[in-house]
Design a protein around this motif. Sequence first.
Motif, mmCIF file in Angstrom:
data_model
loop_
_atom_site.group_PDB
_atom_site.id
_atom_site.type_symbol
_atom_site.label_atom_id
_atom_site.label_comp_id
_atom_site.label_asym_id
_atom_site.label_seq_id
_atom_site.Cartn_x
_atom_site.Cartn_y
_atom_site.Cartn_z
ATOM 1 N N ARG A 1 -27.224 3.219 36.880
ATOM 2 C CA ARG A 1 -26.224 2.295 36.329
ATOM 3 C C ARG A 1 -26.143 2.426 34.813
ATOM 4 N NH1 ARG A 1 -27.175 -2.350 34.195
ATOM 5 N NH2 ARG A 1 -29.193 -2.631 35.220
ATOM 6 N N VAL A 2 -27.287 2.529 34.147
ATOM 7 C CA VAL A 2 -27.307 2.674 32.691
ATOM 8 C C VAL A 2 -26.657 3.994 32.272
ATOM 9 C CG1 VAL A 2 -28.844 3.075 30.721
ATOM 10 C CG2 VAL A 2 -29.255 1.138 32.249
ATOM 11 N N LEU A 3 -26.944 5.084 32.995
ATOM 12 C CA LEU A 3 -26.338 6.368 32.655
ATOM 13 C C LEU A 3 -24.823 6.336 32.863
ATOM 14 C CD1 LEU A 3 -28.777 9.160 33.850
ATOM 15 C CD2 LEU A 3 -28.544 8.099 31.628
ATOM 16 N N LYS A 4 -24.358 5.585 33.855
ATOM 17 C CA LYS A 4 -22.910 5.459 34.036
ATOM 18 C C LYS A 4 -22.288 4.733 32.846
ATOM 19 C CE LYS A 4 -19.344 3.840 37.214
ATOM 20 N NZ LYS A 4 -19.048 3.203 38.516
ATOM 21 N N GLU A 5 -22.937 3.662 32.376
ATOM 22 C CA GLU A 5 -22.431 2.930 31.216
ATOM 23 C C GLU A 5 -22.441 3.825 29.975
ATOM 24 O OE1 GLU A 5 -23.243 -1.304 28.868
ATOM 25 O OE2 GLU A 5 -24.218 -0.873 30.783
ATOM 26 N N LEU A 6 -23.495 4.618 29.816
ATOM 27 C CA LEU A 6 -23.562 5.538 28.672
ATOM 28 C C LEU A 6 -22.480 6.612 28.763
ATOM 29 C CD1 LEU A 6 -27.442 5.972 28.410
ATOM 30 C CD2 LEU A 6 -25.961 4.879 26.714
ATOM 31 N N ALA A 7 -22.193 7.074 29.989
ATOM 32 C CA ALA A 7 -21.146 8.088 30.166
ATOM 33 C C ALA A 7 -19.776 7.525 29.787
ATOM 34 C CB ALA A 7 -21.136 8.590 31.611
ATOM 35 N N VAL A 8 -19.537 6.266 30.152
ATOM 36 C CA VAL A 8 -18.267 5.630 29.804
ATOM 37 C C VAL A 8 -18.132 5.508 28.282
ATOM 38 C CG1 VAL A 8 -16.941 3.492 29.942
ATOM 39 C CG2 VAL A 8 -18.049 4.392 31.989
ATOM 40 N N LEU A 9 -19.235 5.185 27.605
ATOM 41 C CA LEU A 9 -19.209 4.989 26.156
ATOM 42 C C LEU A 9 -19.110 6.296 25.376
ATOM 43 C CD1 LEU A 9 -22.002 2.262 25.803
ATOM 44 C CD2 LEU A 9 -19.544 1.928 25.470
ATOM 45 N N THR A 10 -19.545 7.413 25.983
ATOM 46 C CA THR A 10 -19.669 8.679 25.250
ATOM 47 C C THR A 10 -18.371 9.467 25.296
ATOM 48 O OG1 THR A 10 -22.036 8.787 25.734
ATOM 49 C CG2 THR A 10 -20.946 10.848 25.132
ATOM 50 N N SER A 11 -17.908 9.896 24.139
ATOM 51 C CA SER A 11 -16.695 10.711 24.045
ATOM 52 C C SER A 11 -17.005 12.123 23.542
ATOM 53 C CB SER A 11 -15.681 10.050 23.108
ATOM 54 O OG SER A 11 -16.248 9.836 21.821
ATOM 55 N N THR A 12 -18.280 12.427 23.306
ATOM 56 C CA THR A 12 -18.701 13.742 22.831
ATOM 57 C C THR A 12 -19.485 14.467 23.917
ATOM 58 O OG1 THR A 12 -20.724 12.809 21.889
ATOM 59 C CG2 THR A 12 -18.787 12.911 20.458
ATOM 60 N N SER A 13 -20.039 15.608 23.591
ATOM 61 C CA SER A 13 -20.789 16.395 24.584
ATOM 62 C C SER A 13 -22.195 15.865 24.808
ATOM 63 C CB SER A 13 -20.866 17.864 24.144
ATOM 64 O OG SER A 13 -19.582 18.443 24.099
ATOM 65 N N TYR A 14 -22.715 15.079 23.863
ATOM 66 C CA TYR A 14 -24.086 14.588 23.976
ATOM 67 C C TYR A 14 -24.121 13.074 23.799
ATOM 68 C CZ TYR A 14 -25.558 19.439 23.697
ATOM 69 O OH TYR A 14 -25.747 20.775 23.956
ATOM 70 N N ILE A 15 -24.969 12.414 24.581
ATOM 71 C CA ILE A 15 -25.153 10.963 24.493
ATOM 72 C C ILE A 15 -26.000 10.659 23.268
ATOM 73 C CG2 ILE A 15 -26.130 8.945 25.650
ATOM 74 C CD1 ILE A 15 -25.564 10.367 28.329
ATOM 75 N N SER A 16 -25.521 9.752 22.433
ATOM 76 C CA SER A 16 -26.159 9.508 21.138
ATOM 77 C C SER A 16 -27.290 8.495 21.217
ATOM 78 C CB SER A 16 -25.118 9.001 20.131
ATOM 79 O OG SER A 16 -24.692 7.693 20.481
ATOM 80 N N GLU A 17 -28.182 8.562 20.232
ATOM 81 C CA GLU A 17 -29.269 7.587 20.116
ATOM 82 C C GLU A 17 -28.707 6.184 19.935
ATOM 83 O OE1 GLU A 17 -33.050 6.486 17.175
ATOM 84 O OE2 GLU A 17 -31.588 8.016 16.611
ATOM 85 N N TYR A 18 -27.629 6.050 19.163
ATOM 86 C CA TYR A 18 -27.044 4.731 18.903
ATOM 87 C C TYR A 18 -26.615 4.056 20.208
ATOM 88 C CZ TYR A 18 -23.683 1.179 17.450
ATOM 89 O OH TYR A 18 -23.000 -0.003 17.315
ATOM 90 N N ASN A 19 -25.893 4.793 21.057
ATOM 91 C CA ASN A 19 -25.429 4.209 22.320
ATOM 92 C C ASN A 19 -26.586 3.857 23.241
ATOM 93 O OD1 ASN A 19 -22.729 4.215 21.704
ATOM 94 N ND2 ASN A 19 -22.307 6.197 22.681
ATOM 95 N N VAL A 20 -27.599 4.715 23.296
ATOM 96 C CA VAL A 20 -28.761 4.441 24.151
ATOM 97 C C VAL A 20 -29.479 3.184 23.668
ATOM 98 C CG1 VAL A 20 -31.022 5.265 24.917
ATOM 99 C CG2 VAL A 20 -29.073 6.830 24.841
ATOM 100 N N ARG A 21 -29.694 3.095 22.379
ATOM 101 C CA ARG A 21 -30.392 1.931 21.828
ATOM 102 C C ARG A 21 -29.615 0.645 22.114
ATOM 103 N NH1 ARG A 21 -34.478 1.977 18.345
ATOM 104 N NH2 ARG A 21 -34.079 4.166 17.778
ATOM 105 N N MET A 22 -28.287 0.693 21.970
ATOM 106 C CA MET A 22 -27.456 -0.485 22.208
ATOM 107 C C MET A 22 -27.504 -0.910 23.682
ATOM 108 S SD MET A 22 -23.340 -0.935 21.655
ATOM 109 C CE MET A 22 -22.988 0.330 22.882
#
Length: 597
Positions: free
Chosen positions: A509-530
């Motif tokens: 579920r968390v990875l799905k939320e991170l995928a929705v938030l990510t618009s680049t090729s790599y998931i950022s530290e900022y989004n993960v921390r949030m």
Amino acid sequence: MKRVKILAIAPYKGMAETLSVLTEGREDIDVTIRTGNLQEGLNIAQSLTVYNNYDVIISRGGTAELIRKELDMLVIDAPLSVYDILRSIKMSENYAGKCAIAGFHGITDNARILCDLLKLDIDIFTFKSQNEVLPILLKLKSASYSLIVCDLIGSLTAQSIGLNSIFIPSGTESINAAINEAIALVHSNRQTCKQKELFKTALISGQESVLIFTENRQLWFSTLTDNPTDKQIMDMAQSFLPSFAGNSEQIFECPLNGFIYRITMHPLSYDDEIYILVKILKIPSLFQEYDKTISIYNDCENKEISSEQIIENNSANFVGNIHTLIERYAPSASPVLIMGESGTGKAKAATLLYRNGPYHRRPFYVIDCSLLTERKWNSLLSNENSPFHDINTTIHIKNIGKLSNTELSKLYTYIEDTGMIKRNRLIFSLITPDPNAVDIKNYMLNKLSCLLLPTEPLRERLEDLSSIATLYINQMNALLGKQIIGFDADAFHLIKNYHWPDNLDQFRRVLKELAVLTSTSYISEYNVRMVLKQEESTESSLKIPRYSLPLDLSQPLNKITYDIIQTVMAEENMNKERTARRLGISRSTLWRILKNN
């Protein structure tokens, strides 16, 4: 100029999302987008082209090939671009196990060029025909490869033999090129859809509905109407067609709208041609409509699986030690006890044991003990339609710790007295921690000779975390139309150090939320921390206050009784019926005590 009328059949959801974005607002085309893979996609195309004059169909891979073979229409195949393959290769670098690229020339020729240019040491294997897919993947598995980068057919085959895969989705470049090619072809050669004259005949008897399909599974005759229920029945019957062997009678069962539908298939010969006669009988269900106490699944060899299922069937249970246990336990008919915390994949493990087990051609029953009442329990033990009375069937008794001591005793007695464990494959699952876990485990292992399958919590599978994350990100790319390759280094460090109290369920579920938030090729530290900060906040706010023992014994007896009831109710998630059963009192007595206090 007249708009080009396009029917787009996307084999997976992410392609449909990309098609929608690319065609929105265009005035030169009129596009209908549907999602369906292989036979499902063909069925959709057949049903829509009967009533609509489409100029061209756009699809991909095997689905496009199947539609082109069955329909007399222009069909454009959206090819895989070099960018699509490159993204998947880069994603595979995050996977810890041994990896290979496998596919037809359209994939492997480009992959070799990319690997030469980028100096990547990745083994590449080419399928010359569809018949080579399974043998090559079996050889790769025996050679200790655990991840295959491939197309949809490769992903389906890899999943069926217990290999993880990275499915290569079509990017925007490929899909846009297919749209432009479709428009150009239609403008140069417009053609209308031709209808075939269909042969119709049927033997109709009793209350059964009748369908006739050609040998290649195309519908020729139906007594079903176009009402919503009959459409569901049609979809259900067509979903079992690929499993029909074709040389003798075959029966499937499926629940729908409070009934069980028994689907009987026969071979039928007419004018030296072979057809499939399908009779559908509606019989009463054991429980009422919408009751999820019993779920029925059919998983027969050669059955078509939707693209979403193919992608999502990449499993964390195919990674690490649990994979070895499942592979060794599955072929046996011995009972299995699956134990683990909530969210550790017990249900998926049970499904894998069934799919690779000795009774996979028969229905798979899942009985959820958390939903059982006394009346339902008695029905299971006595009703002639109960799966407990079947033979050569796999039954998953889920959440067995939710049964009261009385119900457990009845189950043990029934198993021993009826020889149920010799007639069927029984799978038990137990959520831990549980107050009765030790007693249940001892009985299962010592009295029923169950094999033990522990599912470890995610915090104890850190060595598998990168591989599991890679599989889930691949799922999100296909389902959401994303092109994510992996995590920034600091971002994944946060992932590894999080405690994941809800295990795989929470992780996905968390990875799905991170995928929705990510618009680049790599998931950022900022989004993960949030996102993880939100998780911690939610966990804290959702904690249910519990009454704690020891009790205050200086209170009157009625107050002590009330505190005990409140403690048990909290442990049973405020379910009054289970609380009464656990305390050995009637519901009316429980209600009276609560009312008086």
